[in-house]
Scaffold this active site. Sequence first.
Site, mmCIF file in Angstrom:
data_model
loop_
_atom_site.group_PDB
_atom_site.id
_atom_site.type_symbol
_atom_site.label_atom_id
_atom_site.label_comp_id
_atom_site.label_asym_id
_atom_site.label_seq_id
_atom_site.Cartn_x
_atom_site.Cartn_y
_atom_site.Cartn_z
ATOM 1 N N GLY A 93 -37.611 59.665 -26.839
ATOM 2 C CA GLY A 93 -36.840 58.669 -26.102
ATOM 3 C C GLY A 93 -36.878 58.752 -24.666
ATOM 4 N N GLY A 136 -27.437 73.344 -21.341
ATOM 5 C CA GLY A 136 -28.016 72.077 -21.656
ATOM 6 C C GLY A 136 -29.592 72.364 -20.997
ATOM 7 N N PRO A 173 -34.446 80.032 -29.032
ATOM 8 C CG PRO A 173 -35.098 82.488 -29.129
ATOM 9 C CD PRO A 173 -34.001 81.437 -29.594
ATOM 10 C CD GLU A 210 -31.908 64.633 -18.677
ATOM 11 O OE1 GLU A 210 -31.703 63.346 -18.228
ATOM 12 O OE2 GLU A 210 -30.878 65.055 -19.346
HETATM 13 MO MO1 MOS Z 1 -32.033 61.300 -20.607
HETATM 14 S S1 MOS Z 1 -33.115 60.263 -19.138
HETATM 15 O O1 MOS Z 1 -30.442 61.500 -19.998
HETATM 16 O O2 MOS Z 1 -31.905 60.334 -21.923
#
Ligand code: MOS
Length: 702
Positions: free
Chosen positions: A243, A665, A595, A668
């Site tokens: 997504g 996390g 990993p 990104e």
């Molecule tokens: Mo991501 S752009 O926070 O789904």
Amino acid sequence: MTDVRTDPIAPRSMGTPLARVDGPEKVTGQARYAADHPAGEPLALWLVQSSVARGRVVSVDAEAAREHPGVHTVLDHTNAPRLGDADDAELAILQDDRIGFRGQIVALVLADTVEAAREGARLVRVEEEAEPFEAELRDGGATYRPEQVNPAKETDTETGDVDAALAAADVVVEQTYRTPYEHNNPLEPHATTAWWDVDGDGRERLTMYDSSQGVHGVATALAPMLGLAKDQVRVMAPYVGGGFGSKGQPHAHVMAAALAATTTGGRAVRLAVTRQQMFALTGYRTATISHLRLGAAADGRLTAIEHRVEEQTSRIKEFAEQTASPTRMMYAAPSRRTSHRLARLDVAVPSWMRAPGEMPGMFAHEVAMDELALACGLDPIELRRRNEPETDPETGLPFDTRRLVECFERGAERFGWAERPPSARATRDGEWWVGCGVASATYPAMRMPGNVARVESLDDGCYEVSIGSVDIGTGARTVLTQIAADALGVTTHRIELLVADTSLPMATVAGGSSGTSSWGSAIVAAAQQFRIDHGTDPEPGLRSEASAVRGDEAERYSFHSFGAVFAEVRVHADTGELRVPRLLGVYNVGRVINPTTARSQLLGGLTMGLSAALFEESVRDPRFGHVVTQDLATYHVASHADVLGVEAEWLDDETPLFTPMGSRGIGEIGIVGTAAAIANAAYHATGVRVRELPLTADRFLE
Ligand code: MOS
């Protein structure tokens, strides 16, 4: 449901490379995506889109379409069901005659087959009245200050006296950087299968398989618009083919499927958005213009940082990308100023795309840092070392762990940074100029409130663990299984994980790199509550449901991840072609839970950054207002032959202050800074400074 202050959990499965628990379903083709689910004999839905960028629908002549064999229904704004709440102008389709952007949904066609629906859509005659519009983001054209930038941050910040600090600085870098429109392009296009029926209490119910990053979010958005309670909308997304943010919130096509399904007497409706339609309807990254001013003492220590952003939103619905937000916390400087201004254009609604804000903002800031290093005669890594803040410059809080300098040290060693010639345009290998560059990466660590998990004992010491979160291909199912196992103190074989259904407990979106932190913490809470409620040797059928409450850590610490990206670039002396033979990211992201899946996320982020550096650019035609590069032939995404050596590693780290797992996390951060490292390497190779993405070959020609 209990609120639980979680205790940190000991890693047993966490940290080991458990193979993807859904791997067999995927590689044997049994995993069903949104358009794959059996649903009786679904009617195919096709979208009819506006051809003007602003105006109104004068009339819709559906006669020829209705006469086409197989066509059942044509809906437009005159005959579509009315919504209870039409405030969200992106989702409130077919409620009036207004056209807000080119490509907006103006009619729907339902037919027995996809072919008939598509032909029916072609036969619908839409008469439109065009009005003057604006679809171009121009330098100096953005004028309005939004109330906040995504996600609920200040638009402007000011600390100290930036202008005075710049006037007094020994060295000033003042430049403008640009990033283009980009479209998310997950492998699986958006799709929805939807039908209406009546539940056991005689209430209307909408059921959907939707390709979504958050099933609960879809139900929460749609239910009030449809005049329903949230539990009257059931959304499932067992498998999702990516997504990158474009499935983080429902877009108009989801409402199209829901509305169309009201007209079929309970028969299901199936909509598969085409790749071309995705360039108009399912979100994109705004283009950005970043005006940077960096002031420094002769030794490279920053005295002033200014980052003023111009970008765009849509007239029908605001989205304000937080482009300057990483600039606020990245480096120490006594005087700092950031701002965001938007142009309100008659275009499709921009939205989230992997690291919204951080990706374009850190491109600008990290190329500017490279320019500053050059101006100061410093190695770019040394410049960053000299500007490491003691505490978060934005909040004044200590970072939980900020090991950026270690990331650079480890990366430099692995990459062979010491062999890099200090000056640009110094290395030629046959027909290729060769250079190396670096950039920093950062991404905030986010933990969303409101997640709930449930643990139920089964036979044989097994447990069913339920949470309504979605695995969009990241490996979330696998990682949550590991977290559940460690939280309950059992092996992963004893965990049966249920996800991706709104009939399961509340979970927030797979977005903002927050999924594992948010859902994992809820699972730990439920597991620890289960042990309190039922002990270690429970009968089958006992349950506990819990959410994780945090202490005041968020008021006492700043939680961000960091990374150092290294790139080698070769630029062809005659053609300007760029190749990236080596790309390395070293990250400080807290504990890595798996990993294998973590490496995939980081490599994927680096690859997407490479793709942004070299290729990705959506071209909007300001004369008509639409994106003309609306397929994968004209919108280039890096493919295998472009991706040579990409490596990712991470520091051994844990942050129990942030989550009971010690993780932070990783979805990104891999895309952040990567395009800057490549641009900086291209400069080092050629002596040509490019301040605009993508780094196309023409810019490197003499
Ligand atoms: Mo991501 S752009 O926070 O789904």
